[in-house]
Design an enzyme around this catalytic site. Structure first.
Site, mmCIF file in Angstrom:
data_model
loop_
_atom_site.group_PDB
_atom_site.id
_atom_site.type_symbol
_atom_site.label_atom_id
_atom_site.label_comp_id
_atom_site.label_asym_id
_atom_site.label_seq_id
_atom_site.Cartn_x
_atom_site.Cartn_y
_atom_site.Cartn_z
ATOM 1 C CG HIS A 120 -25.724 82.629 0.763
ATOM 2 N ND1 HIS A 120 -26.747 83.445 1.192
ATOM 3 C CD2 HIS A 120 -26.032 81.377 1.202
ATOM 4 C CE1 HIS A 120 -27.641 82.720 1.846
ATOM 5 N NE2 HIS A 120 -27.212 81.453 1.875
ATOM 6 C CG ASP A 164 -28.319 78.140 2.567
ATOM 7 O OD1 ASP A 164 -28.520 79.364 2.694
ATOM 8 O OD2 ASP A 164 -27.901 77.616 1.507
ATOM 9 C CB CYS A 201 -27.253 85.715 3.763
ATOM 10 S SG CYS A 201 -25.921 86.773 3.138
#
Length: 644
Positions: free
Chosen positions: A533, A550, A603
């Site tokens: 990630h 995030d 991501c």
């Protein structure tokens, strides 16, 4: 013989017995014979003194120990004192001589029984006196003249065993065994435990009082060993004492009949000890006593007799309530008491379980009702929040955060066309040409000392994950754009920087900024790779904050603290002074504050577009639906080494 007779002649009202150095005198009644009223009185005295302690007495016909020193060493035959009426007793004549008197069979039987009981009582209470009557002393053995004149003659007994009768009636050979208090306590505890067990299984109350220990133990053994003979004497001999007990014979002396009943009942208990299922015990307050019915020579008797005839008030003896005939079938209900007890216990448990289940259902219903109420109350307040989390449909989603910032002079908000410039057909053809099959190691772009191959560009196609080369190349383009007038100065670290700093410390990365002054720029971009990630950390020296971004809504304040510690060490190493952390703040953007990815592959794109908006001082106004557009746009920007 005349000399012997002269020596044995006594005064009219006195008998003198010589034993060692002591002289015992017994004053006789003045009249001749033994009147029944006086015998009854003596019997009543004996009974009243021993009735509270004597639990089991026995039946035997013998001479009075006080008046007849010449007793039988063995048991006399049943014919001599049970079957026949030729029972002899000693009386006293007017001249002091002993003579025989033969009363009626009933009175003689009662007198003989009372005399035997009196003899036993005398033996128990006065050991020295009985030793004197038996011709024994405590230290020496003397034989009186009377014993020489009237020697003891053993009489055989066909009904009782000789050994048992000798042990019962011979004071010379019988030694009463003393039962200790410990044995009595153990027996009482065992009986109490068994009573509680019976009460638990059958559900009935059993009152079994403490047995008395005044009854000799050897007597019970003898009586139990001769139970067959006693049964014959009880049920077959009509002239015996058993007919008087079961038939409830009435005599002029009530106390004598009471004692006889007690003796015969104790015989019945021992003789019928093997018929335990037919014997029912109960409390002494029941007030009834049941006798068995026999058809031999005993007439039919009622089932209930007054218990006051056999037990005195306050007695703690075991009461025989009913003795059933062995031929009479026992009710089968008593054998199922345990099963009924189990069924009752099961029913109680089932009722408790049902009650418990009912309470559980009520609690579940109440919890569901409260939950529905809370959901209804929060339905309107959380509607927008739920829609933001779900992001359905994506086409209607608007930018989550609109940051109102003071724009620098000469910079204005552009239109939507400037924010999202259209990709032309020529640009589209070029992008498609890159995605076609070809040499994967072919270099398509080279700048910032980085090389991008066809293999690296393929990570921007469809839903592929971005690799380090694409992200590092894009960050360098952001730094290059920041050199333009009106934009904040930016320095971007390599994608391996944070991982190295976290694992190896400051000494491992302090040379990475040898040619760069990190404190001279406005914004530091730190790509953070968490294995699978991508996230972004931004250090803004203008606002004195470190912010963590995030796209999955994660909170990572630890990363912010690591970067703040890096700034302290970097200031000491490069500028030789302490870094002033006064006023600095650490943030982790919440999911409601920034756009969130709706798949598992964008991501890297979200991290790059976060950095793009931040370095332009523009609000983050893109959504998940813009990701395909951003992928094509980034391909063209990398190929031409320029941001649109």
């Amino acid at each position: 013989m005349d000399d012997i007779a002269d020596r044995m002649r006594m005064d009219a009202g006195e008998v003198t017995l010589v034993n060692h150095n002591s002289v015992f005198k017994t004053h006789l009644l003045p009249q001749t014979g033994f009147p029944e009223d006086q015998l009854s009185l003596s019997d009543q005295q004996i009974l009243s003194s021993r009735q509270g302690h004597l639990d089991r007495s026995f039946t035997c016909s013998t001479r009075s120990a006080a008046y007849n020193p010449s007793y039988y060493s063995d048991n006399p035959s049943s014919d001599s004192f049970l079957g026949s009426g030729d029972l002899r007793t000693f009386g006293q004549s007017a001249n002091g001589q002993w003579r025989n008197s033969t009363p009626s069979s009933s009175s003689s039987l009662q007198k003989s029984r009372n005399s035997r009981s009196l003899y036993l009582e005398t033996r128990k209470t006065s050991s020295g006196l009985s030793n004197s009557f038996a011709g024994k002393s405590n230290h020496h053995c003397h034989v009186s003249a009377y014993e020489k004149s009237f020697p003891i003659k053993p009489v055989p007994s066909p009904s009782w065993s000789g050994s048992c009768r000798r042990s019962l009636l011979s004071p010379k050979k019988t030694q009463r065994r003393h039962v200790s208090t410990a044995e009595e306590t153990v027996q009482e505890e065992e009986r109490e435990i068994y009573r509680q067990l019976l009460q638990m299984v059958t559900g009935k109350q059993f009152t079994i009082a403490k047995p008395t220990t005044h009854f000799p133990l050897h007597l019970s053994r003898c009586l139990s060993s001769s139970k067959n003979t006693l049964k014959d004497s009880l049920f077959k001999n009509g002239n015996s004492c058993a007919s008087q007990i079961i038939g409830s014979d009435t005599s002029s002396s009530g106390s004598a009949s009471i004692l006889t009943n007690q003796e015969q009942l104790s015989h019945s208990v021992y003789s019928l000890s093997s018929y335990t299922p037919d014997v029912a015990f109960g409390s002494k307050d029941s007030g009834t006593l049941h006798h068995p019915h026999h058809h031999h020579s005993v007439p039919h008797q009622p089932d209930n007799l007054a218990a006051s005839n056999t037990q005195s008030e306050g007695s703690d003896s075991v009461i025989l309530l009913k003795v059933k005939d062995s031929q009479t079938p026992t009710p089968s209900s008593t054998f199922f008491q345990a099963e009924l007890w189990i069924k009752e216990l099961t029913s109680v448990y089932d009722s408790r379980a049902r009650e418990r289940l009912r309470q559980i259902e009520e609690q579940k219903a109440l919890a569901l009702q409260l939950q529905n109420q809370r959901l209804q109350e929060r339905e309107h307040s959380v509607h927008d929040s739920v829609e933001l989390h779900l992001r359905v449909p994506l086409e209607k989603e608007i930018p989550v955060t609109v940051v109102q910032e003071t724009q620098k002079k000469g910079h204005k908000l552009t239109d939507s066309e400037d924010e999202f410039p259209e990709i032309t057909e020529e640009m589209e053809k070029e992008i498609k040409n890159v995605f076609r099959n070809g040499n994967q190691d072919e270099v398509l772009s080279e700048a910032f000392r980085l090389t991008i191959t066809r293999k690296d560009i393929q990570t921007l196609n469809h839903l592929n994950w971005l690799n380090d080369e694409i992200i590092n190349f894009y960050m360098n383009m952001l730094m290059e754009r920041s050199k333009e007038k009106g934009l904040p100065s930016v320095h971007a670290f390599n994608t391996f920087f944070f991982t190295k700093l976290k694992t190896a410390g400051y000494q491992a990365v302090k040379r990475w900024t040898k040619k760069v002054d990190v404190f001279s720029v406005d914004i530091l971009l730190v790509p953070i790779h968490l294995g699978v990630h991508w996230c972004l950390a931004v250090v803004d020296f203008r606002k004195k904050n470190i912010t963590y971004y995030d796209s999955m809504g994660g909170i990572n304040n630890e990363a912010c603290r690591i970067l703040l510690q890096y700034l302290k060490q970097e200031s000491i190493d490069k500028k030789r002074k302490e870094f002033d952390t006064n006023g600095w703040q650490l943030f982790s953007k919440k999911s409601q504050e920034i756009p969130q990815q709706m798949n598992g592959s964008d991501c890297g794109m979200f991290a790059c577009k976060y950095a793009d908006c931040i370095t332009k001082d523009r609000p983050i106004n893109f959504t998940q639906q813009h990701m395909p557009y951003f992928r094509k746009r980034m391909v063209w920007e990398i190929l031409h080494r320029k941001l649109l």
